[in-house]
Design a protein around this motif. Structure first.
Motif, PDB file in Angstrom:
ATOM      1  N   PHE A 104       0.825  -1.202   0.000  1.00 52.49           N
ATOM      2  CA  PHE A 104       0.000   0.000   0.000  1.00 52.49           C
ATOM      3  C   PHE A 104       0.868   1.265   0.000  1.00 52.49           C
ATOM      4  O   PHE A 104       0.559   2.242  -0.700  1.00 52.49           O
ATOM      5  N   GLN A 105       1.936   1.254   0.776  1.00 46.90           N
ATOM      6  CA  GLN A 105       2.836   2.405   0.814  1.00 46.90           C
ATOM      7  C   GLN A 105       3.516   2.622  -0.541  1.00 46.90           C
ATOM      8  O   GLN A 105       3.734   3.757  -0.979  1.00 46.90           O
ATOM      9  N   LYS A 106       3.829   1.526  -1.211  1.00 42.69           N
ATOM     10  CA  LYS A 106       4.437   1.616  -2.544  1.00 42.69           C
ATOM     11  C   LYS A 106       3.467   2.256  -3.531  1.00 42.69           C
ATOM     12  O   LYS A 106       3.854   3.100  -4.353  1.00 42.69           O
ATOM     13  N   ALA A 107       2.180   1.874  -3.447  1.00 41.69           N
ATOM     14  CA  ALA A 107       1.164   2.445  -4.327  1.00 41.69           C
ATOM     15  C   ALA A 107       0.974   3.939  -4.043  1.00 41.69           C
ATOM     16  O   ALA A 107       0.840   4.752  -4.973  1.00 41.69           O
ATOM     17  N   LYS A 108       0.972   4.333  -2.767  1.00 43.24           N
ATOM     18  CA  LYS A 108       0.820   5.736  -2.407  1.00 43.24           C
ATOM     19  C   LYS A 108       2.011   6.556  -2.895  1.00 43.24           C
ATOM     20  O   LYS A 108       1.852   7.695  -3.341  1.00 43.24           O
ATOM     21  N   LYS A 109       3.196   5.952  -2.814  1.00 45.41           N
ATOM     22  CA  LYS A 109       4.397   6.651  -3.255  1.00 45.41           C
ATOM     23  C   LYS A 109       4.345   6.889  -4.759  1.00 45.41           C
ATOM     24  O   LYS A 109       4.779   7.933  -5.255  1.00 45.41           O
ATOM     25  N   PHE A 110       3.804   5.929  -5.497  1.00 44.33           N
ATOM     26  CA  PHE A 110       3.671   6.090  -6.953  1.00 44.33           C
ATOM     27  C   PHE A 110       2.700   7.219  -7.263  1.00 44.33           C
ATOM     28  O   PHE A 110       3.021   8.145  -7.996  1.00 44.33           O
ATOM     29  N   SER A 111       1.496   7.157  -6.681  1.00 48.99           N
ATOM     30  CA  SER A 111       0.511   8.246  -6.816  1.00 48.99           C
ATOM     31  C   SER A 111      -0.715   7.922  -5.972  1.00 48.99           C
ATOM     32  O   SER A 111      -1.282   6.842  -6.103  1.00 48.99           O
ATOM     33  N   PRO A 112      -1.152   8.856  -5.121  1.00 44.28           N
ATOM     34  CA  PRO A 112      -2.368   8.604  -4.336  1.00 44.28           C
ATOM     35  C   PRO A 112      -3.631   8.618  -5.206  1.00 44.28           C
ATOM     36  O   PRO A 112      -4.662   8.095  -4.807  1.00 44.28           O
TER      37      PRO A 112
END
Length: 667
Positions: A104-112
């Motif tokens: 989930f943190q990886k996805a948020k880092k890519f773009s919320p």
């Protein structure tokens, strides 16, 4: 009055400042910050990408080598995620809470605000239990995809594998690919990526601010349908490909077979190999890591990347060049005393051949004969003109495909090596080397290196009596056969057809009564040549090259088994089984013989390997002490017997002297 003008300027300044602030904010919102743009778009249009299935790949007889199975990628848009039962979600995906947080943190880092992959390649069975609960997990969506599957688990190096694109690949493609897309990494998958990948489809739906679908945008006018990739029909014959991989079990080496009349590759065996199914699914990364750590390097594509001295399999080629140059005739003889004297060193021959002509030299693989031939080739213009002689010889060898790339469709092909005069200038000094310095080239050793593909191509030249068609892997794309001009062009090697027959006579004798007699196939006239390639790093390599039948050739083959010794022991039987299987679809040799080859483990010790040292126990210590005591007792007894023997000899000598009659002089 002055006060009025002052107030007017102040008010104007305020309005200008407010206007600049508003303009700046509008610029930031519209140009610099894409959050509002994305939100606006998401409130109006939702674009859904449908991914096409990659094209299937078949063998030459229509049997499936690789096809597709459905899977699902779980996508997430972090901003849309609302509180939900995380543990239940993890349970359904078979991941732990730590894994969830990391993803989930990886996805948020890519773009919320943008959708990205949360979990890849969920199999259908796992998705079945998740599907009914997807509405409980807002912000997550399942996207159907396909992955490769290999029904026969064969031809891994030929087919290659696919993997997820990285940033460099995306940039190189001109942003055609996106994060989460898959692309061919090696083999045919990479070489024919453009036709295998197909075309993505896009569907536009109108949604409201709550992400509720309001139907298709503009009645689907801008929607596109995903187009499945084109299917490929390869030149591979699945029957002999599977047999070759079976015969090469627990061996290091390669088999390449070519159809001489077309240049189509019939078998492409690299050993050790791997199950291509390991390169798909969620464990692909772990499996790939293990293979890269394997000391036998199963990812190495030996048919086009490994380089070996061709050994005695090169002798027929040298004979053809000498015949063309008028250096020898089929009747030319040399005397073989079991060796050839090259300056101050000898080149050993396996046996004493005596007076030897060309046919006998090929059938018995006489080193001495071909050393004489090479010496005459190098000194034909005089001893001092060896440099141009070697250059000419190199050019002639290159025409056969040695030392040049065959330009097969696969990436990372090696060109092998045919040495230049400069190579020997650097070793011996300019003009300080002679034919005796490079005599190892005469028997396919030294700096001469070739790939298995190049060695098989030489046999195609022999079969065609002077030319070859460019080796290739694919027969058809979609419903259209590939008839490229380069595949129909004859590549002549510069040797007159009349010179091939005496050489082929010798190659037939190799199988009929020579070094490969044990590989003879009843009812099939096979012409071949064995080779025992010197290996400075261990046991010699076993090599066999051949084509069959003699008069109507249908297959040319090269077999290399590393660290296996004589060519007649391992490579020749493997080559004969492959040829008979292709020509007759059966093997007449006893099954026990074939199984003996299959079961043999010829893997050399891995680099740096040492026998394991077992810790000694008290029991071992007692045994060692006992052995030492026994050895000491044996040595003591030997010394006692030796001393007793010496005393006995002395006593006997004294008795003899005591009874000897005295001479007159003594009296």
């Amino acid at each position: 009055m002055n006060s009025f003008f002052e107030r007017r300027y102040v008010i104007t300044a305020i309005f200008i400042t407010l206007a600049l602030v508003l303009l700046g904010r509008l610029y930031y919102i519209q140009i610099m910050d894409d959050r509002y743009l994305l939100s606006a778009k998401e409130n109006v249009l939702r674009r859904t990408i449908s991914y096409p299935a990659r094209g299937a790949i078949f063998d030459r007889n229509g049997k499936i080598l690789v096809q597709n199975v459905p899977v699902y990628d779980i996508m997430v848009t972090p901003r849309e995620v609302k509180p939900f039962d995380t543990l239940e979600f993890c349970k359904l995906l078979s991941i732990d809470k730590e894994g969830f947080d990391k993803r989930f943190q990886k996805a948020k880092k890519f773009s919320p605000f943008r959708q990205s992959i949360f979990e890849k390649q969920i199999p259908v069975q796992l998705y079945a239990s998740l599907q009914e609960r997807m509405s409980d997990f807002p912000g997550f969506e399942a996207v159907p995809r396909t992955v490769r599957t290999y029904p026969d688990s064969t031809a891994a190096h030929f087919l290659g594998y696919i993997g997820e694109v990285n940033d460099k690949m995306i940039e190189k493609s001109g942003n055609y690919y996106r994060r989460g897309d898959y692309v061919g990494i090696s083999g045919v998958e990479r070489a024919f990526e453009d036709v295998l990948r197909g075309q993505r489809g896009v569907t536009y739906n109108m949604v409201d601010s709550r992400n509720v679908s309001k139907g298709s945008f503009s009645n689907g006018e801008f929607d596109t349908v995903a187009v499945t990739g084109e299917r490929l029909v390869s030149s591979l014959d699945l029957r002999i490909q599977k047999l070759g991989e079976k015969l090469m079990t627990n061996k290091v080496g390669s088999i390449v077979a070519i159809e001489p009349s077309t240049g189509e590759i019939l078998a492409f065996v690299s050993s050790p190999t791997y199950d291509p199914n390991l390169m798909t699914g969620r464990e692909r990364g772990n499996n790939l890591s293990k293979m890269y750590k394997d000391p036998y390097n199963p990812m190495f594509i030996r048919p086009i990347q490994a380089r070996y001295p061709p050994g005695s399999s090169f002798k027929p080629l040298d004979a053809l060049i000498a015949l063309q140059e008028g250096i020898i005739t089929p009747q030319t003889t040399f005397f073989c005393p079991h060796y050839y004297q090259a300056g101050n060193h000898q080149v050993k021959c396996e046996h004493f051949d005596g007076v030897t002509d060309l046919r006998k030299a090929i059938s018995q693989s006489c080193n001495t004969y071909f050393c004489y031939v090479f010496d005459k080739l190098m000194n034909a213009r005089g001893v001092k003109n060896i440099r141009p002689a070697l250059t000419t010889w190199k050019e002639q060898v290159n025409k056969f495909g040695f030392g040049v790339k065959m330009d097969i469709e696969l990436p990372f092909e090696s060109r092998g090596n045919v040495p230049t005069p400069l190579r020997y200038d650097n070793v011996f000094g300019k003009n300080r080397w002679r034919s005796s310095s490079i005599i190892s080239l005469a028997i396919g050793q030294g700096e001469l290196l070739a790939t298995p593909l190049q060695m098989a191509n030489i046999e195609a030249v022999m079969a065609n009596r002077g030319f070859y068609y460019k080796p290739h892997l694919i027969k058809a794309i979609g419903d259209k056969n590939i008839i490229k001009e380069e595949y129909t062009k004859r590549n002549y090697v510069g040797i007159d057809e009349k010179y091939f027959e005496p050489v082929i006579d010798g190659m037939q004798d190799v199988v009929d009564r020579g070094t490969a007699a044990a590989a003879r196939i009843p009812g099939i006239v096979m012409c071949g040549k064995t080779g025992t390639v010197q290996n400075p790093h261990g046991k010699n390599h076993s090599v066999f090259v051949a084509f069959a039948p003699r008069d109507t050739p249908k297959i040319a083959i090269a077999v290399i088994v590393e660290n296996a010794g004589y060519g007649s022991s391992w490579a020749a039987p493997i080559g004969s089984y492959m040829i008979e299987k292709y020509l007759r679809d059966t093997i007449t040799k006893p099954k026990a013989q074939v199984q003996y080859i299959v079961n043999a483990n010829l893997l050399p010790p891995p680099p740096g390997w040492k026998p394991p040292v077992r810790k000694l126990t008290k029991k071992d210590s007692v045994k060692i002490d006992s052995a030492r005591k026994s050895k000491a007792d044996t040595i003591r007894k030997q010394q006692e017997l030796k001393s007793a023997g010496e005393r006995k000899k002395k006593d006997t000598l004294n008795k003899i002297l005591a009874y000897q009659p005295k001479r007159k002089e003594d009296e």
